[in-house]
Enzyme design. Structure first.
Site, PDB file in Angstrom:
ATOM      1  N   VAL A  40      -5.231   0.895  -5.660  1.00 41.87           N
ATOM      2  CA  VAL A  40      -5.504   1.042  -4.225  1.00 41.87           C
ATOM      3  C   VAL A  40      -5.491   2.529  -3.832  1.00 41.87           C
ATOM      4  O   VAL A  40      -6.457   3.036  -3.263  1.00 41.87           O
ATOM      5  CB  VAL A  40      -4.485   0.255  -3.372  1.00 41.87           C
ATOM      6  CG1 VAL A  40      -4.843   0.375  -1.895  1.00 41.87           C
ATOM      7  CG2 VAL A  40      -4.462  -1.223  -3.765  1.00 41.87           C
ATOM      8  N   ASP A 100       4.442   0.962  -8.852  1.00 44.40           N
ATOM      9  CA  ASP A 100       5.765   1.535  -9.117  1.00 44.40           C
ATOM     10  C   ASP A 100       6.419   0.905 -10.352  1.00 44.40           C
ATOM     11  O   ASP A 100       7.074   1.594 -11.130  1.00 44.40           O
ATOM     12  CB  ASP A 100       6.643   1.393  -7.868  1.00 44.40           C
ATOM     13  CG  ASP A 100       6.072   2.207  -6.716  1.00 44.40           C
ATOM     14  OD1 ASP A 100       5.949   3.435  -6.860  1.00 44.40           O
ATOM     15  OD2 ASP A 100       5.682   1.608  -5.696  1.00 44.40           O
ATOM     16  N   HIS A 124       5.002   8.361  -3.876  1.00 42.26           N
ATOM     17  CA  HIS A 124       6.153   7.581  -3.435  1.00 42.26           C
ATOM     18  C   HIS A 124       7.396   8.229  -4.041  1.00 42.26           C
ATOM     19  O   HIS A 124       7.337   8.750  -5.164  1.00 42.26           O
ATOM     20  CB  HIS A 124       5.999   6.154  -3.952  1.00 42.26           C
ATOM     21  CG  HIS A 124       6.731   5.111  -3.162  1.00 42.26           C
ATOM     22  ND1 HIS A 124       7.432   5.374  -2.024  1.00 42.26           N
ATOM     23  CD2 HIS A 124       6.854   3.764  -3.369  1.00 42.26           C
ATOM     24  CE1 HIS A 124       7.946   4.240  -1.561  1.00 42.26           C
ATOM     25  NE2 HIS A 124       7.615   3.259  -2.346  1.00 42.26           N
ATOM     26  N   SER A 270      -1.791  -5.706  33.740  1.00 40.84           N
ATOM     27  CA  SER A 270      -1.439  -6.084  35.121  1.00 40.84           C
ATOM     28  C   SER A 270       0.014  -5.741  35.437  1.00 40.84           C
ATOM     29  O   SER A 270       0.849  -5.603  34.528  1.00 40.84           O
ATOM     30  CB  SER A 270      -1.641  -7.583  35.296  1.00 40.84           C
ATOM     31  OG  SER A 270      -0.698  -8.277  34.482  1.00 40.84           O
TER      32      SER A 270
HETATM   33  N1  LIG Z   1      -1.312   0.829  -2.042  1.00 42.52           N
HETATM   34  C1  LIG Z   1      -1.254   1.821  -1.160  1.00 42.52           C
HETATM   35  O1  LIG Z   1      -2.118   1.957  -0.289  1.00 42.52           O
HETATM   36  C2  LIG Z   1      -0.144   2.842  -1.219  1.00 42.52           C
HETATM   37  C3  LIG Z   1       0.142   3.640  -0.087  1.00 42.52           C
HETATM   38  C4  LIG Z   1       1.041   4.698  -0.208  1.00 42.52           C
HETATM   39  C5  LIG Z   1       1.686   4.910  -1.427  1.00 42.52           C
HETATM   40  N2  LIG Z   1       1.414   4.091  -2.497  1.00 42.52           N
HETATM   41  C6  LIG Z   1       2.062   4.382  -3.782  1.00 42.52           C
HETATM   42  O2  LIG Z   1       1.037   4.812  -4.691  1.00 42.52           O
HETATM   43  C7  LIG Z   1       1.337   4.401  -6.025  1.00 42.52           C
HETATM   44  C8  LIG Z   1       0.189   3.557  -6.565  1.00 42.52           C
HETATM   45  O3  LIG Z   1       0.155   2.350  -5.809  1.00 42.52           O
HETATM   46  P1  LIG Z   1      -1.116   1.381  -5.788  1.00 42.52           P
HETATM   47  O4  LIG Z   1      -0.811   0.357  -4.743  1.00 42.52           O
HETATM   48  O5  LIG Z   1      -2.350   2.171  -5.697  1.00 42.52           O
HETATM   49  O6  LIG Z   1      -1.004   0.725  -7.239  1.00 42.52           O
HETATM   50  P2  LIG Z   1      -1.696  -0.621  -7.769  1.00 42.52           P
HETATM   51  O7  LIG Z   1      -0.726  -1.741  -7.705  1.00 42.52           O
HETATM   52  O8  LIG Z   1      -2.989  -0.791  -7.067  1.00 42.52           O
HETATM   53  O9  LIG Z   1      -1.911  -0.275  -9.319  1.00 42.52           O
HETATM   54  C9  LIG Z   1      -2.601   0.889  -9.723  1.00 42.52           C
HETATM   55  C10 LIG Z   1      -3.167   0.780 -11.115  1.00 42.52           C
HETATM   56  O10 LIG Z   1      -2.165   0.517 -12.067  1.00 42.52           O
HETATM   57  C11 LIG Z   1      -2.793  -0.101 -13.169  1.00 42.52           C
HETATM   58  N3  LIG Z   1      -1.742  -0.755 -13.980  1.00 42.52           N
HETATM   59  C12 LIG Z   1      -0.904  -1.750 -13.595  1.00 42.52           C
HETATM   60  N4  LIG Z   1      -0.062  -2.036 -14.612  1.00 42.52           N
HETATM   61  C13 LIG Z   1      -0.364  -1.185 -15.625  1.00 42.52           C
HETATM   62  C14 LIG Z   1       0.182  -0.957 -16.911  1.00 42.52           C
HETATM   63  N5  LIG Z   1       1.199  -1.668 -17.368  1.00 42.52           N
HETATM   64  N6  LIG Z   1      -0.371   0.020 -17.679  1.00 42.52           N
HETATM   65  C15 LIG Z   1      -1.404   0.744 -17.221  1.00 42.52           C
HETATM   66  N7  LIG Z   1      -1.963   0.579 -16.014  1.00 42.52           N
HETATM   67  C16 LIG Z   1      -1.434  -0.374 -15.219  1.00 42.52           C
HETATM   68  C17 LIG Z   1      -3.780  -1.057 -12.540  1.00 42.52           C
HETATM   69  O11 LIG Z   1      -4.860  -1.292 -13.421  1.00 42.52           O
HETATM   70  C18 LIG Z   1      -4.242  -0.284 -11.326  1.00 42.52           C
HETATM   71  O12 LIG Z   1      -5.427   0.395 -11.601  1.00 42.52           O
HETATM   72  C19 LIG Z   1       2.669   3.664  -5.929  1.00 42.52           C
HETATM   73  O13 LIG Z   1       3.692   4.603  -6.147  1.00 42.52           O
HETATM   74  C20 LIG Z   1       2.708   3.185  -4.475  1.00 42.52           C
HETATM   75  O14 LIG Z   1       4.004   2.958  -3.983  1.00 42.52           O
HETATM   76  C21 LIG Z   1       0.521   3.066  -2.424  1.00 42.52           C
HETATM   77 MG   LIG Z   2       5.127   1.604   0.217  1.00 46.68          MG
END
Ligand SMILES: NC(=O)c1ccc[n+]([C@@H]2O[C@H](COP(=O)([O-])OP(=O)(O)OC[C@H]3O[C@@H](n4cnc5c(N)ncnc54)[C@H](O)[C@@H]3O)[C@@H](O)[C@H]2O)c1
Ligand SMILES: [Mg+2]
Ligand SMILES: CC(C)(O)[C@@H](O)C(=O)O
Ligand SMILES: [Mg+2]
Length: 354
Positions: A40, A100, A124, A270
């Site tokens: 994401v 995470d 994060h 209102s």
């Molecule tokens: N989702 C958000 O919009 C958002 C917002 C702010 C901060 N964050 C932070 O950003 C970071 C990424 O979050 P995200 O939601 O984009 O992650 P996500 O859950 O979408 O995963 C990201 C990627 O990880 C890969 N993945 C999962 N397991 C794996 C593994 N075992 N080995 C290799 N690749 C693997 C997946 O293929 C995916 O492409 C986190 O630290 C999250 O807390 C996310």
């Molecule tokens: Mg969060």
């Protein structure tokens, strides 16, 4: 850094005026930014950086949906899209954007590639703050910092394309090169932040976990469900209950709050509504405050992070998650919402064109 007054408290912020994109491009000129993970946040941050002229590559597992998405988004295998280890090798700044829980699993591999002078970037404070649970302990020679966009990666990209910018916090955990500040701020601007506010890893993760479990996601669904159920139990139709609980909030009133604050939204309703809202908001505050106290405690003691790690590292995690999301989607409230959304004139126009 500019000092701005937030409701009586002076805080440090970095604005685009102070640190324009041209400065970010200059700071990052000789860097290869490797975005590891294309879920994401990965796409939002990688595409915004690419469009901002930064030398960005993506590291993602081959034969995955995310790999195919990166290709269709314009990343080229062997040029700007690589297997994770190859991207880790090539990157001078490693943007660690796996989920995470997945960050724990891949950490031994990442660690191998953190040679002195490189930077490790998070979005994060989770991995570093809960190090006893994650085992993420970066070596001394690398910069470690975060830029945490305060919103979904989907919104980060959408707002960038609209010429807007999501706000992000930033923090430095380790400054090994003496350049951590300019590197992290440049990245914050490059990923499309509207402005950056200063925090530390612990504060970022405590507030973020509280917010998403609280008003941003968990609490709001709980409050929607409670009001909807009461209206339904008193004989109101699903469309009336949905409109009075969700649709009016998202379509009419929250945009007014976003524009000019709560009092201004109230002032555009209102006098009857104003009287009632002013009488009732403190009762809702008092009823929910103990739940927020309990929530913060659960975050601060590491209970929430442990629960997230435990559930997200199960092999059947996806299936279980999908089943829970389906339960929400299939609830009468959100099924009513689906029909209500289809009736919005702009959606009808799209349907009649397609
Ligand atoms: N989702 C958000 O919009 C958002 C917002 C702010 C901060 N964050 C932070 O950003 C970071 C990424 O979050 P995200 O939601 O984009 O992650 P996500 O859950 O979408 O995963 C990201 C990627 O990880 C890969 N993945 C999962 N397991 C794996 C593994 N075992 N080995 C290799 N690749 C693997 C997946 O293929 C995916 O492409 C986190 O630290 C999250 O807390 C996310
Ligand atoms: Mg969060
Ligand atoms: C988008 C959110 C909720 O702000 C983020 O914190 C996340 O974890 O996805
Ligand atoms: Mg968040």
């Amino acid at each position: 850094m500019a000092q701005l007054n937030f409701g009586g408290t002076e805080e440090n912020v970095v604005t685009r005026d102070e640190f324009p994109l041209s400065k970010a491009q200059e700071v990052l000129r000789n860097e290869t930014v490797a975005v590891i993970g294309y879920g994401v946040q990965g796409p939002g941050q990688a595409l915004n950086q690419k469009d901002n002229g930064i030398n960005v590559i993506v590291g993602q597992r081959k034969n995955s949906k995310s790999w195919d998405k990166a290709v269709s988004d314009g990343f080229v295998p062997g040029e700007t899209l690589f297997e994770i280890e190859e991207a880790l090798e090539k990157g001078t700044i490693i943007c660690y954007l796996l989920s995470d829980a997945a960050q724990i699993e891949l950490w031994p591999t990442v660690q191998k590639h953190l040679t002195p002078g490189k930077a490790l970037y998070f979005s994060h404070g989770f991995g570093i703050t809960f190090k006893e649970q994650t085992g993420i302990l970066p070596p001394a020679g690398v910069d470690v910092f975060l830029v945490a966009p305060k919103g979904s990666g989907t919104s980060l990209r959408r707002m960038f394309l609209q010429g807007r910018g999501l706000n992000s916090s930033f923090a430095i955990f380790q400054d090994a090169t003496g350049k951590a500040w300019e590197r992290v701020v440049a990245l914050g601007i490059a990923v499309g932040s509207g402005y950056l506010f200063e925090t530390d890893f612990k504060k970022e993760v405590y507030s973020d976990l509280t917010g998403e479990r609280g008003t941003l996601m968990g609490c709001i669904q709980g409050i929607f469900a409670a009001q909807y159920d009461v209206l339904r139990s008193k004989g109101h139709t699903p469309s009336e209950a949905f409109n009075e609980t969700v649709e009016e909030l998202t379509q009419s009133l929250m945009p007014l709050v976003a524009e000019n604050g709560m009092d201004w939204m109230y002032a555009n309703c209102s006098t009857t509504a104003q009287r009632g809202a002013l009488d009732w908001w403190k009762k809702f505050r008092d009823a929910t405050k103990p739940v927020f106290e309990e929530l913060y405690e659960s975050v601060a003691t590491g209970k929430e992070s442990q629960r997230s790690i435990d559930s997200n590292s199960q092999p059947d995690y996806r299936e279980k998650l999908n089943a829970e999301l389906k339960e929400l989607r299939d609830s009468e409230l959100w099924q009513a919402g689906k029909t209500v959304r289809s009736l919005r004139p702009e959606n009808q126009a799209i349907e009649s064109i397609s």
